[in-house]
Design an enzyme around this catalytic site. Structure first.
Site, short mmCIF file in Angstrom:
data_model
loop_
_atom_site.label_atom_id
_atom_site.label_comp_id
_atom_site.label_asym_id
_atom_site.label_seq_id
_atom_site.Cartn_x
_atom_site.Cartn_y
_atom_site.Cartn_z
CB SER A 1 -3.29 3.61 -19.15
OG SER A 1 -2.27 3.34 -18.58
CD GLU B 1 -4.68 -2.36 -15.06
OE1 GLU B 1 -4.73 -1.50 -14.11
OE2 GLU B 1 -5.46 -3.10 -15.54
CE LYS C 1 -7.72 -0.62 -10.82
NZ LYS C 1 -6.38 -0.13 -10.70
CB SER C 2 -10.57 -0.12 -14.55
OG SER C 2 -9.40 0.00 -14.15
O1 LIG Z 1 -8.41 4.17 -15.01
C1 LIG Z 1 -8.09 3.12 -14.56
O2 LIG Z 1 -9.01 2.40 -13.91
C2 LIG Z 1 -6.68 2.75 -14.66
C3 LIG Z 1 -5.76 3.40 -15.31
C4 LIG Z 1 -4.28 3.19 -15.49
O3 LIG Z 1 -3.69 3.99 -14.60
P1 LIG Z 1 -2.42 4.97 -15.10
O4 LIG Z 1 -2.74 5.74 -16.61
O5 LIG Z 1 -2.12 5.96 -14.09
O6 LIG Z 1 -1.51 4.04 -15.75
C5 LIG Z 1 -4.05 1.70 -14.55
O7 LIG Z 1 -2.68 1.79 -14.60
C6 LIG Z 1 -4.73 1.52 -13.33
O8 LIG Z 1 -4.49 0.42 -12.68
C7 LIG Z 1 -6.34 1.84 -13.50
C1 LIG Z 2 -1.99 1.36 -11.42
C2 LIG Z 2 -2.69 0.42 -10.53
O1 LIG Z 2 -3.71 1.10 -9.87
P1 LIG Z 2 -4.16 2.57 -9.39
O2 LIG Z 2 -6.01 2.57 -9.78
O3 LIG Z 2 -4.27 2.59 -7.88
O4 LIG Z 2 -3.60 3.58 -10.28
C3 LIG Z 2 -2.79 -0.78 -10.80
O5 LIG Z 2 -3.85 -1.48 -10.40
O6 LIG Z 2 -2.17 -1.42 -11.40
#
Ligand SMILES: O=C(O)C1=C[C@@H](OP(=O)(O)O)[C@@H](O)[C@H](O)C1
Ligand SMILES: C=C(OP(=O)(O)O)C(=O)O
EC number: 2.5.1.19
Length: 439
Positions: free
Chosen positions: A199, A318, A29-30
Site C-alpha cells: 500500500s 483494498e 476514509k484515509s
Molecule cells: O493508511 C491507510 O489509510 C490505509 C492503508 C492500507 O492498509 P494496509 O497497508 O494495512 O493494507 C489500506 O488497505 C487501508 O484500507 C487504509
Molecule cells: C483494510 C481496510 O481498512 P483499515 O483502515 O481498517 O485497515 C480497508 O478499508 O479495506
C-alpha cells in the site's frame, strides 16, 4: 442491523438492464483520518470539509475528543469540521475495527499525559499491532500489551529518534508513526527491514499531507535509501483540508457498469491523487471496460463480457474484494498477486473470498500471496461479510448478475460508507445517487 440487534440478510438486487447512473461518493476514509490526526497536533484550528462520516471516521473523532482535542461539527453540514488542538490527556479509545484508529492514534496517545486505554471489536483483537507498539516502545513510550486491548502511558512528550521495523504486514505502521512524529522531540527515522511494504500510495498520502502542513519529511526518493522515511521535528501548520471523494468506495459502483455492460459516472474524480482507488481505471481497462476521465468525471462503460486479469495488487490491496468479484464473473481465469497482507485486514480476506465465491459455485483458490479465480456458473446463496465492508460490497456486485445472492450483513458497509444499500438502489434506479457529501 435490525432494531433488536439481529442481523438480517439483504437480498442483493439484480440488474435487469445495464446499469446507467451517476454516483457521487462521500469523502475518503484515509484522507479524513489523516487530516484529523494532523490537525490535532497543529499550531491552531484547522477546518476539514468533505469529511467522511462513517463508523471509522466517527471513531477517530470520538478518540481525539476523548484525548482532549476540540472538534466542532457544523450543525448544517456534518461533513464540515473544525479541529482545535489542546493538551492531550488520559482517555479510553474504542478502535472498532478501524486500522486507521488502532495504528494512527497510539503514537498520538504517547504524547498525552496519563494512561490511554485502547480496545476494539472482538475481531480487531487479532489485527497485527505488535510492530507499531514495539516501535513506540523503542521511541520512548510506555506501552502495555502488543495487541488490542493495550495501554499507552505518557508524560506529555516522546523522545522519538531512529527505529527499525518490519512493515510488510501493513503500511499503516509507517503512516501511523510518521503522522505524529513532528511532535516527538527528535522526530522519527523509520528504517523498514523485511519483505516489501504494501500500500505504498497510502504512505505517499501521509507524506504529501504532512508536507502540506509544513512538516519536513525525507522520503526514500530523497535519501536514496528505498526503505527509510524521516520526519523532522517541528511545528505543524493548521490547514484547511478539503477531502477528496473515496475512490476505493467508488469501485463497486464502477464494477456495476463493467458487469452489466452499462455506464457509471463518478463526478469529482481527482485529476491527480495518492488514493489507491485511482488504480481501478487501469484494472477495469485491462478487464475490457472503456474508461475515460472527462472534466473531472470518471466514466466507465462495461464490455460485453469482463475479461480475466493477472494483476499485482500489492500497492492497492483494498481493491481486492471488488477485483475478485469482477474476476468471478469474467470469461477467463484471473490471478491476483502480492496481497498476502490481506490476511490481517478486517478479516482474512483471502480465506473469506475463497469461501464465499466457492459457496456460490465458483472456483477460487488461495495461493501464498493471493488468489486464483476460474470462472464457473454461480448460483444463489448467502454471501457472508465477516464484518468486512468490502466483502459486503463484493457480494452486492455478484448479486447484480446472479439471482438470489443474500449478503448476511450489508450494514457492515457503514464502516466507510453508511447508506450503501440506498445508494446501490439509487444506482439501479438510474437516479443520481448521493450519500453524504463530497462536492
Ligand atoms: O493508511 C491507510 O489509510 C490505509 C492503508 C492500507 O492498509 P494496509 O497497508 O494495512 O493494507 C489500506 O488497505 C487501508 O484500507 C487504509
Ligand atoms: C483494510 C481496510 O481498512 P483499515 O483502515 O481498517 O485497515 C480497508 O478499508 O479495506
Amino acid at each position: 442491523m435490525r432494531k433488536d440487534g439481529q442481523v438480517s440478510n439483504w437480498t442483493a438486487p439484480t440488474a435487469t438492464t445495464p446499469v446507467h447512473a451517476t454516483v457521487t461518493l462521500p469523502g475518503s476514509k484515509s484522507i479524513t483520518n489523516r487530516a484529523l490526526i494532523i490537525s490535532a497536533l497543529a499550531e491552531g484550528s484547522s477546518s476539514v470539509t468533505g469529511t467522511l462520516r462513517s463508523r471509522d471516521t466517527d471513531l477517530m473523532i470520538a478518540a481525539l475528543r476523548d484525548l482532549g482535542v476540540g472538534i466542532d461539527i457544523d450543525a448544517d453540514d456534518p461533513t464540515s469540521l473544525t479541529v482545535t488542538p489542546a493538551p492531550l490527556h488520559a482517555a479510553t479509545i474504542d478502535c472498532g475495527l478501524a486500522g486507521t484508529v488502532m495504528r494512527f492514534v497510539p503514537p498520538l496517545a504517547a504524547l498525552a499525559t496519563g494512561t490511554v486505554a485502547f480496545d476494539g471489536d472482538e475481531q480487531a483483537r487479532s489485527r497485527p499491532l505488535d510492530t507499531i507498539l514495539g516501535a513506540l516502545q523503542t521511541l520512548g513510550a510506555q506501552v502495555d500489551g502488543n495487541a488490542l486491548p493495550f495501554t499507552v502511558t505518557g508524560n506529555g512528550r516522546l523522545a522519538g529518534g531512529p527505529v527499525e521495523i518490519d512493515a510488510s504486514g501493513s503500511s499503516q505502521f509507517v503512516s501511523g508513526l510518521m503522522l505524529s512524529a513532528a511532535a516527538f522531540d527528535d522526530g522519527v527515522t523509520i528504517n523498514h527491514v523485511g519483505k516489501p511494504v504494501p500500500s505504498m500510495p497510502h504512505i505517499d498520502m501521509t507524506v504529501e499531507m504532512l508536507q502540506r502542513a509544513g512538516v519536513r519529511v525525507d522520503t526514500p526518493a530523497d535519501s536514496g535509501d528505498a526503505d527509510t522515511w524521516r520526519v523532522h521535528p517541528g511545528p505543524i501548520r493548521a490547514v484547511d483540508w478539503v477531502v477528496e471523494p473515496d475512490l476505493s468506495n467508488a469501485t463497486p459502483f464502477l464494477a456495476a457498469a463493467a458487469v452489466t455492460g452499462g455506464e457509471v459516472r463518478v463526478p469529482h474524480w481527482p485529476s491527480s491523487t495518492t488514493q489507491p482507488g485511482d488504480a481501478i481505471r487501469d484494472i477495469l481497462t485491462s478487464m475490457g471496460a472503456e474508461v475515460t476521465l472527462d472534466d473531472g468525471t470518471l466514466v466507465v462503460r462495461g464490455p460485453q463480457t469482463v475479461r480475466g486479469i493477472d494483476v499485482d495488487l500489492h500497492d492497492v490491496g483494498e481493491l481486492t474484494p471488488t477485483v475478485a468479484a469482477l474476476a468471478a464473473l469474467a470469461d477467463g481465469r484471473s490471478t491476483l498477486r502480492g496481497i498476502a497482507h490481506l490476511r490481517g485486514h478486517e478479516t482474512d480476506r483471502l480465506a473469506a473470498l475463497v469461501t464465499e465465491i466457492n459457496r456460490l459455485g465458483g472456483t477460487a483458490v488461495e495461493t501464498d500471496d493471493g488468489l486464483e479465480i476460474t470462472p464457473a456458473p454461480l448460483h444463489q446463496g448467502v454471501w457472508r461479510a465477516y464484518a468486512d465492508h468490502r466483502m459486503a460490497t463484493a457480494g452486492a456486485i455478484l448479486g447484480l448478475v446472479v439471482d438470489g445472492v443474500e449478503v448476511d450483513d450489508i450494514d457492515t458497509t457503514s464502516k466507510t460508507l453508511p447508506g450503501f444499500a440506498l445508494l446501490w438502489d439509487e444506482m439501479l434506479a438510474g437516479t443520481p445517487g448521493r450519500v453524504g457529501s463530497s462536492s
